[in-house]
Scaffold this motif. Structure first.
Motif, PDB file in Angstrom:
ATOM      1  N   PRO A  81     -51.990   4.738  81.171  1.00  0.00           N
ATOM      2  CA  PRO A  81     -51.564   5.630  80.077  1.00  0.00           C
ATOM      3  C   PRO A  81     -52.758   6.320  79.434  1.00  0.00           C
ATOM      4  O   PRO A  81     -53.843   5.737  79.293  1.00  0.00           O
ATOM      5  CB  PRO A  81     -50.872   4.677  79.096  1.00  0.00           C
ATOM      6  CG  PRO A  81     -51.483   3.342  79.369  1.00  0.00           C
ATOM      7  CD  PRO A  81     -51.760   3.320  80.839  1.00  0.00           C
ATOM      8  N   ARG A  82     -52.579   7.550  79.021  1.00  0.00           N
ATOM      9  CA  ARG A  82     -53.656   8.309  78.394  1.00  0.00           C
ATOM     10  C   ARG A  82     -53.766   8.020  76.912  1.00  0.00           C
ATOM     11  O   ARG A  82     -54.842   8.130  76.337  1.00  0.00           O
ATOM     12  CB  ARG A  82     -53.433   9.809  78.619  1.00  0.00           C
ATOM     13  CG  ARG A  82     -53.403  10.205  80.096  1.00  0.00           C
ATOM     14  CD  ARG A  82     -53.227  11.706  80.267  1.00  0.00           C
ATOM     15  NE  ARG A  82     -54.317  12.434  79.653  1.00  0.00           N
ATOM     16  CZ  ARG A  82     -54.378  13.770  79.600  1.00  0.00           C
ATOM     17  NH1 ARG A  82     -53.397  14.490  80.115  1.00  0.00           N
ATOM     18  NH2 ARG A  82     -55.399  14.359  79.025  1.00  0.00           N
ATOM     19  N   HIS A  83     -52.646   7.657  76.295  1.00  0.00           N
ATOM     20  CA  HIS A  83     -52.662   7.414  74.858  1.00  0.00           C
ATOM     21  C   HIS A  83     -53.209   6.020  74.558  1.00  0.00           C
ATOM     22  O   HIS A  83     -53.057   5.087  75.347  1.00  0.00           O
ATOM     23  CB  HIS A  83     -51.258   7.564  74.281  1.00  0.00           C
ATOM     24  CG  HIS A  83     -51.254   7.754  72.802  1.00  0.00           C
ATOM     25  ND1 HIS A  83     -51.289   6.701  71.922  1.00  0.00           N
ATOM     26  CD2 HIS A  83     -51.240   8.874  72.037  1.00  0.00           C
ATOM     27  CE1 HIS A  83     -51.281   7.157  70.678  1.00  0.00           C
ATOM     28  NE2 HIS A  83     -51.249   8.473  70.727  1.00  0.00           N
ATOM     29  N   ALA A  84     -53.838   5.869  73.399  1.00  0.00           N
ATOM     30  CA  ALA A  84     -54.493   4.613  73.047  1.00  0.00           C
ATOM     31  C   ALA A  84     -53.500   3.492  72.792  1.00  0.00           C
ATOM     32  O   ALA A  84     -53.765   2.332  73.144  1.00  0.00           O
ATOM     33  CB  ALA A  84     -55.377   4.819  71.815  1.00  0.00           C
ATOM     34  N   LEU A  85     -52.354   3.779  72.176  1.00  0.00           N
ATOM     35  CA  LEU A  85     -51.425   2.713  71.804  1.00  0.00           C
ATOM     36  C   LEU A  85     -50.910   1.937  73.015  1.00  0.00           C
ATOM     37  O   LEU A  85     -50.948   0.698  73.011  1.00  0.00           O
ATOM     38  CB  LEU A  85     -50.268   3.280  70.982  1.00  0.00           C
ATOM     39  CG  LEU A  85     -50.632   3.834  69.595  1.00  0.00           C
ATOM     40  CD1 LEU A  85     -49.368   4.226  68.842  1.00  0.00           C
ATOM     41  CD2 LEU A  85     -51.431   2.825  68.795  1.00  0.00           C
ATOM     42  N   THR A 123     -62.356  -2.566  70.812  1.00  0.00           N
ATOM     43  CA  THR A 123     -63.069  -1.701  71.760  1.00  0.00           C
ATOM     44  C   THR A 123     -62.279  -0.425  72.041  1.00  0.00           C
ATOM     45  O   THR A 123     -62.840   0.685  72.059  1.00  0.00           O
ATOM     46  CB  THR A 123     -63.325  -2.454  73.078  1.00  0.00           C
ATOM     47  OG1 THR A 123     -64.126  -3.612  72.819  1.00  0.00           O
ATOM     48  CG2 THR A 123     -64.044  -1.558  74.079  1.00  0.00           C
ATOM     49  N   THR A 124     -60.988  -0.575  72.231  1.00  0.00           N
ATOM     50  CA  THR A 124     -60.140   0.594  72.473  1.00  0.00           C
ATOM     51  C   THR A 124     -60.143   1.525  71.265  1.00  0.00           C
ATOM     52  O   THR A 124     -60.232   2.754  71.412  1.00  0.00           O
ATOM     53  CB  THR A 124     -58.708   0.161  72.798  1.00  0.00           C
ATOM     54  OG1 THR A 124     -58.716  -0.717  73.922  1.00  0.00           O
ATOM     55  CG2 THR A 124     -57.829   1.367  73.107  1.00  0.00           C
ATOM     56  N   ILE A 125     -60.038   0.947  70.071  1.00  0.00           N
ATOM     57  CA  ILE A 125     -60.035   1.763  68.854  1.00  0.00           C
ATOM     58  C   ILE A 125     -61.351   2.511  68.703  1.00  0.00           C
ATOM     59  O   ILE A 125     -61.366   3.703  68.358  1.00  0.00           O
ATOM     60  CB  ILE A 125     -59.768   0.872  67.625  1.00  0.00           C
ATOM     61  CG1 ILE A 125     -58.329   0.352  67.649  1.00  0.00           C
ATOM     62  CG2 ILE A 125     -60.013   1.644  66.334  1.00  0.00           C
ATOM     63  CD1 ILE A 125     -58.030  -0.684  66.587  1.00  0.00           C
ATOM     64  N   ALA A 126     -62.468   1.832  68.964  1.00  0.00           N
ATOM     65  CA  ALA A 126     -63.775   2.474  68.820  1.00  0.00           C
ATOM     66  C   ALA A 126     -63.924   3.638  69.798  1.00  0.00           C
ATOM     67  O   ALA A 126     -64.412   4.720  69.424  1.00  0.00           O
ATOM     68  CB  ALA A 126     -64.884   1.448  69.044  1.00  0.00           C
TER      69      ALA A 126
END
Length: 234
Positions: A81-85, A123-126
């Motif tokens: 998936p491209r989106h972070a969530l 890490t994903t959020i950063a």
């Protein structure tokens, strides 16, 4: 011939002012024009990007809140998936599955599992925060530097106007008005470049902060859901 006779309203249109300007002032105008175009490209890109990110986040949060299992929602998001969530959800579930496969989803190992999940989410959020903030630095540079670059062109143009006075030994406004208009035109272009960039920088910085907060809130909810699963297994 009266110098004023050669001065007409057409002498002060934008194209005439540019063509008649000194080469240094022309260089300043061109540079500011390029900076303005670049900032508008960033503004348009960020406008559509933030709108798309928030729409996708709304849809995914609705899917998570629909009552379906987290595994089903993660599977529907696809492998990459491209989106972070969805990436955050898949990363958390991956850690959960690995812990269960190794027999670590016990009370003694629960704290370590939550720590690993939190690191994955952080890490994903950063990375996502850094990605959505790309280009804001360029807007900040345009917003802060453009007025000063335009002012440099203005100062240079006024110096040329005074030089014309000295050479022609004539203080008539008809002599200096064109050069002063060219100089002030450089400042105007600087402001035209700076004002949209300044407004956009503040707006997108706020939008990036809200989006990061949205990711952090989802991470907290996800961590709570994993802890609830651990408690139910206990």
């Amino acid at each position: 011939m009266d110098p004023a006779a050669a001065i007409t309203p057409e002498s002060f249109n934008f194209l005439t002012l540019f063509l008649r300007a000194d080469w240094v002032v022309k260089l300043v105008m061109v540079g500011l024009g390029v900076a303005s175009l670049a900032s508008w490209a960033i503004i348009l890109d960020k406008t559509f990007r933030f709108a798309a990110l928030n729409r996708q986040a709304d849809r995914f949060e609705d899917a998570v809140a629909s009552g379906r299992s987290l595994e089903d929602v993660a599977a529907d998001a696809g492998e990459r998936p491209r989106h972070a969530l969805p990436r955050m959800l898949q990363g958390a579930l991956r850690e959960w599955r690995e812990a269960r496969a190794k027999g670590q989803a016990t009370d003694s190992q629960a704290a370590f599992l939550i720590q690993r999940i939190d690191r994955v989410l952080d890490t994903t959020i950063a990375r996502e925060s850094a990605r959505v903030e790309e280009g804001l630095g360029a807007l900040a540079i345009v917003a802060t530097a453009s007025p000063f670059v335009g002012l440099f062109g203005t100062v240079w143009g006024i110096m040329q106007a005074f030089q014309a006075i000295a050479i022609q030994k004539n203080t008539s406004l008809a002599i200096v008005a064109p050069s002063i208009a060219e100089a002030l035109f450089a400042t105007a272009i600087g402001l035209v470049a700076a004002i949209p960039a300044y407004i956009a920088f503040n707006a997108f910085s706020t939008a990036a902060g809200k989006y990061t907060g949205r990711l952090e809130g989802f991470a907290d909810d996800l961590s709570t859901a994993i802890q609830r699963r651990l408690a139910e297994r206990g």
